[in-house]
Design a protein around this motif. Structure first.
Motif, PDB file in Angstrom:
ATOM      1  N   GLY A   4       4.476  -6.324  -7.782  1.00 24.76           N
ATOM      2  CA  GLY A   4       5.463  -5.828  -6.825  1.00 24.76           C
ATOM      3  C   GLY A   4       6.567  -6.836  -6.586  1.00 24.76           C
ATOM      4  O   GLY A   4       6.310  -8.033  -6.478  1.00 24.76           O
ATOM      5  N   GLN A   5       7.791  -6.352  -6.547  1.00 21.83           N
ATOM      6  CA  GLN A   5       8.943  -7.207  -6.291  1.00 21.83           C
ATOM      7  C   GLN A   5       9.401  -7.007  -4.846  1.00 21.83           C
ATOM      8  O   GLN A   5       9.727  -5.900  -4.441  1.00 21.83           O
ATOM      9  CB  GLN A   5      10.082  -6.875  -7.256  1.00 21.83           C
ATOM     10  N   PHE A   6       9.437  -8.084  -4.094  1.00 26.78           N
ATOM     11  CA  PHE A   6       9.819  -8.027  -2.687  1.00 26.78           C
ATOM     12  C   PHE A   6      11.229  -8.585  -2.512  1.00 26.78           C
ATOM     13  O   PHE A   6      11.573  -9.617  -3.076  1.00 26.78           O
ATOM     14  CB  PHE A   6       8.836  -8.822  -1.837  1.00 26.78           C
ATOM     15  N   GLU A   7      12.030  -7.899  -1.711  1.00 27.18           N
ATOM     16  CA  GLU A   7      13.400  -8.329  -1.451  1.00 27.18           C
ATOM     17  C   GLU A   7      13.689  -8.237   0.046  1.00 27.18           C
ATOM     18  O   GLU A   7      13.230  -7.327   0.722  1.00 27.18           O
ATOM     19  CB  GLU A   7      14.405  -7.445  -2.204  1.00 27.18           C
ATOM     20  N   ILE A   8      14.459  -9.200   0.527  1.00 32.95           N
ATOM     21  CA  ILE A   8      14.944  -9.190   1.910  1.00 32.95           C
ATOM     22  C   ILE A   8      16.452  -9.386   1.863  1.00 32.95           C
ATOM     23  O   ILE A   8      16.929 -10.403   1.353  1.00 32.95           O
ATOM     24  CB  ILE A   8      14.307 -10.289   2.767  1.00 32.95           C
ATOM     25  N   ASP A   9      17.179  -8.430   2.384  1.00 36.68           N
ATOM     26  CA  ASP A   9      18.640  -8.501   2.394  1.00 36.68           C
ATOM     27  C   ASP A   9      19.161  -8.119   3.776  1.00 36.68           C
ATOM     28  O   ASP A   9      18.458  -7.490   4.573  1.00 36.68           O
ATOM     29  CB  ASP A   9      19.248  -7.558   1.348  1.00 36.68           C
ATOM     30  N   ASP A  10      20.404  -8.513   4.036  1.00 32.91           N
ATOM     31  CA  ASP A  10      21.065  -8.017   5.241  1.00 32.91           C
ATOM     32  C   ASP A  10      21.309  -6.523   5.088  1.00 32.91           C
ATOM     33  O   ASP A  10      21.628  -6.048   3.989  1.00 32.91           O
ATOM     34  CB  ASP A  10      22.415  -8.719   5.444  1.00 32.91           C
ATOM     35  N   ALA A  70       0.835  -1.212   0.000  1.00 30.98           N
ATOM     36  CA  ALA A  70       0.000   0.000   0.000  1.00 30.98           C
ATOM     37  C   ALA A  70       0.865   1.255   0.000  1.00 30.98           C
ATOM     38  O   ALA A  70       0.565   2.236  -0.689  1.00 30.98           O
ATOM     39  CB  ALA A  70      -0.933  -0.021   1.211  1.00 30.98           C
ATOM     40  N   GLU A  71       1.949   1.231   0.762  1.00 29.80           N
ATOM     41  CA  GLU A  71       2.846   2.387   0.794  1.00 29.80           C
ATOM     42  C   GLU A  71       3.532   2.594  -0.552  1.00 29.80           C
ATOM     43  O   GLU A  71       3.682   3.720  -1.019  1.00 29.80           O
ATOM     44  CB  GLU A  71       3.893   2.193   1.888  1.00 29.80           C
ATOM     45  N   ALA A  72       3.947   1.497  -1.190  1.00 35.73           N
ATOM     46  CA  ALA A  72       4.607   1.590  -2.497  1.00 35.73           C
ATOM     47  C   ALA A  72       3.652   2.171  -3.542  1.00 35.73           C
ATOM     48  O   ALA A  72       4.043   3.015  -4.364  1.00 35.73           O
ATOM     49  CB  ALA A  72       5.111   0.225  -2.934  1.00 35.73           C
ATOM     50  N   ILE A  73       2.391   1.739  -3.510  1.00 34.91           N
ATOM     51  CA  ILE A  73       1.394   2.251  -4.462  1.00 34.91           C
ATOM     52  C   ILE A  73       1.142   3.742  -4.216  1.00 34.91           C
ATOM     53  O   ILE A  73       1.030   4.544  -5.156  1.00 34.91           O
ATOM     54  CB  ILE A  73       0.076   1.452  -4.340  1.00 34.91           C
ATOM     55  N   ILE A  90      20.029  -7.756  11.230  1.00 38.31           N
ATOM     56  CA  ILE A  90      19.148  -6.646  10.879  1.00 38.31           C
ATOM     57  C   ILE A  90      18.842  -6.756   9.382  1.00 38.31           C
ATOM     58  O   ILE A  90      19.750  -6.757   8.556  1.00 38.31           O
ATOM     59  CB  ILE A  90      19.785  -5.277  11.190  1.00 38.31           C
ATOM     60  N   LYS A  91      17.572  -6.854   9.058  1.00 41.10           N
ATOM     61  CA  LYS A  91      17.163  -7.088   7.681  1.00 41.10           C
ATOM     62  C   LYS A  91      16.589  -5.819   7.043  1.00 41.10           C
ATOM     63  O   LYS A  91      15.938  -5.009   7.711  1.00 41.10           O
ATOM     64  CB  LYS A  91      16.106  -8.198   7.617  1.00 41.10           C
ATOM     65  N   LYS A  92      16.854  -5.675   5.776  1.00 45.49           N
ATOM     66  CA  LYS A  92      16.309  -4.560   5.005  1.00 45.49           C
ATOM     67  C   LYS A  92      15.253  -5.108   4.052  1.00 45.49           C
ATOM     68  O   LYS A  92      15.548  -5.923   3.178  1.00 45.49           O
ATOM     69  CB  LYS A  92      17.420  -3.860   4.220  1.00 45.49           C
ATOM     70  N   LEU A  93      14.010  -4.663   4.244  1.00 44.79           N
ATOM     71  CA  LEU A  93      12.901  -5.090   3.396  1.00 44.79           C
ATOM     72  C   LEU A  93      12.662  -4.035   2.329  1.00 44.79           C
ATOM     73  O   LEU A  93      12.717  -2.832   2.606  1.00 44.79           O
ATOM     74  CB  LEU A  93      11.624  -5.280   4.211  1.00 44.79           C
ATOM     75  N   ARG A  94      12.362  -4.488   1.128  1.00 49.36           N
ATOM     76  CA  ARG A  94      12.186  -3.555   0.013  1.00 49.36           C
ATOM     77  C   ARG A  94      11.119  -4.103  -0.939  1.00 49.36           C
ATOM     78  O   ARG A  94      11.136  -5.277  -1.291  1.00 49.36           O
ATOM     79  CB  ARG A  94      13.509  -3.389  -0.726  1.00 49.36           C
ATOM     80  N   VAL A  95      10.199  -3.250  -1.317  1.00 53.50           N
ATOM     81  CA  VAL A  95       9.198  -3.624  -2.317  1.00 53.50           C
ATOM     82  C   VAL A  95       9.102  -2.522  -3.365  1.00 53.50           C
ATOM     83  O   VAL A  95       9.084  -1.336  -3.024  1.00 53.50           O
ATOM     84  CB  VAL A  95       7.809  -3.890  -1.676  1.00 53.50           C
ATOM     85  N   VAL A  96       9.082  -2.921  -4.621  1.00 56.71           N
ATOM     86  CA  VAL A  96       8.970  -1.976  -5.732  1.00 56.71           C
ATOM     87  C   VAL A  96       7.794  -2.411  -6.589  1.00 56.71           C
ATOM     88  O   VAL A  96       7.709  -3.571  -6.997  1.00 56.71           O
ATOM     89  CB  VAL A  96      10.252  -1.944  -6.587  1.00 56.71           C
TER      90      VAL A  96
END
Length: 230
Positions: A201-207, A171-174, A215-221
Motif C-alpha cells: 500500500g502506498q500512503f500519501e499525505i497532502d494539503d 482495511a478499507e482499501a483492501i 487540512i490534510k488529505k490522506l490517501r492509501v492505494v
C-alpha cells in the motif's frame, strides 16, 4: 470366488472414478491458473492537522552592536509574550541565537548604507495547538504595532497521528479492492478465488488545497491480484 471378483471390480471402479476426479481437478487447476485479475483499492480521508511548526523571523539594523543586541532581545521578548497571550507555552518555543551581518565586511555590493550591522533571530513554535497558532497568525499585525519588524513568518502543518489511522485505512482499501474484483469476476462469469499477491500500500499525505494547509488529505492505494475460477 464370485464375491472376490465383485469386490475387485468395485475397487477398480472406485479407482477409475477417483482417477477421473483427480484428472478433472488437475485440468481445472491448469485451466484456471492463469485466470486472475489485478485491482487497486483506494481509501481517502480529510483530517485537520494536529501539529504545527511556526517560525517567526525578526531583525534590527544599526551601527552600535551592544544596542542592537539589546534591541533584538526586546523584540524577542515581545514575540514570546504575544505567543503566550495566544495560549502557547514558553516550553513550546525555541529562540535561535542572534546572527550578525556586517555589511562593510562584504566584498561585493553597495556599502553606502545608513547602517553597518544587521542582527536577526528566529523564534520557532512547535506545538499541537493548531487552532491557537492559526489565531495568532491572523493577529500577528499586533507585533508590528509594537515595533517588531517581522522579517518572515512561515507555518508548516502536519498530521502526526497518521500511523494510528494506517490499519483502518488499509482495511478499507483492501475491502474496496475486493468489491472491484468481485464485480469483474461477475462480469466475466467467474467466481473470485484467493489472493495471489498483495502490495503493502502506498500512503500519501497532502494539503487539501493551497489555501488550507491545515487540512490534510490522506490517501492509501493498495494493489491486489486475485485468482478467478469458473
Amino acid at each position: 470366488m464370485k464375491e472376490n471378483r465383485l469386490f475387485a471390480a468395485a475397487l477398480i471402479a472406485v479407482g477409475i472414478f477417483c482417477l477421473g476426479w483427480f484428472m478433472k481437478a488437475g485440468i481445472d487447476d491448469f485451466a484456471n491458473k492463469d485466470r486472475q485479475v489485478t485491482v487497486k483499492g483506494l481509501a481517502e480521508r480529510e483530517v485537520p492537522a494536529d501539529k504545527v511548526t511556526w517560525s517567526i523571523g525578526t531583525k534590527v539594523t544599526g551601527n552600535d552592536l551592544p544596542m542592537l543586541y539589546e534591541s533584538i532581545n526586546q523584540q524577542t521578548a515581545k514575540i514570546k509574550k504575544f505567543l503566550q497571550q495566544n495560549g502557547l507555552d514558553e516550553k513550546e518555543m525555541t529562540v535561535n541565537p542572534p546572527s550578525i551581518s556586517d555589511l562593510e565586511a562584504r566584498e561585493w555590493g553597495d556599502n553606502n548604507k545608513n547602517f553597518r550591522y544587521i542582527v536577526s533571530t528566529t523564534i520557532t513554535v512547535a506545538t499541537s495547538k493548531v487552532e491557537q497558532v492559526k489565531k495568532a497568525i491572523f493577529q500577528q499585525a499586533e507585533l508590528l504595532k509594537q515595533g517588531v519588524a517581522i522579517e518572515n513568518s512561515n507555518a508548516e502543518y502536519e498530521y502526526a497521528s497518521f500511523q494510528q489511522m494506517k490499519p483502518e485505512m488499509m482495511a478499507e482499501a483492501i475491502k474496496n479492492a475486493q468489491k472491484t474484483a468481485e464485480q469483474f469476476a461477475e462480469a466475466s462469469n467467474a467466481s473470485l478465488g484467493e489472493i495471489q499477491t498483495a502490495g503493502q500500500g502506498q500512503f500519501e499525505i497532502d494539503d487539501r488545497d493551497q489555501n488550507t494547509p491545515y487540512i490534510k488529505k490522506l490517501r492509501v492505494v493498495t494493489t491486489i491480484t486475485y485468482s478467478l475460477r469458473k
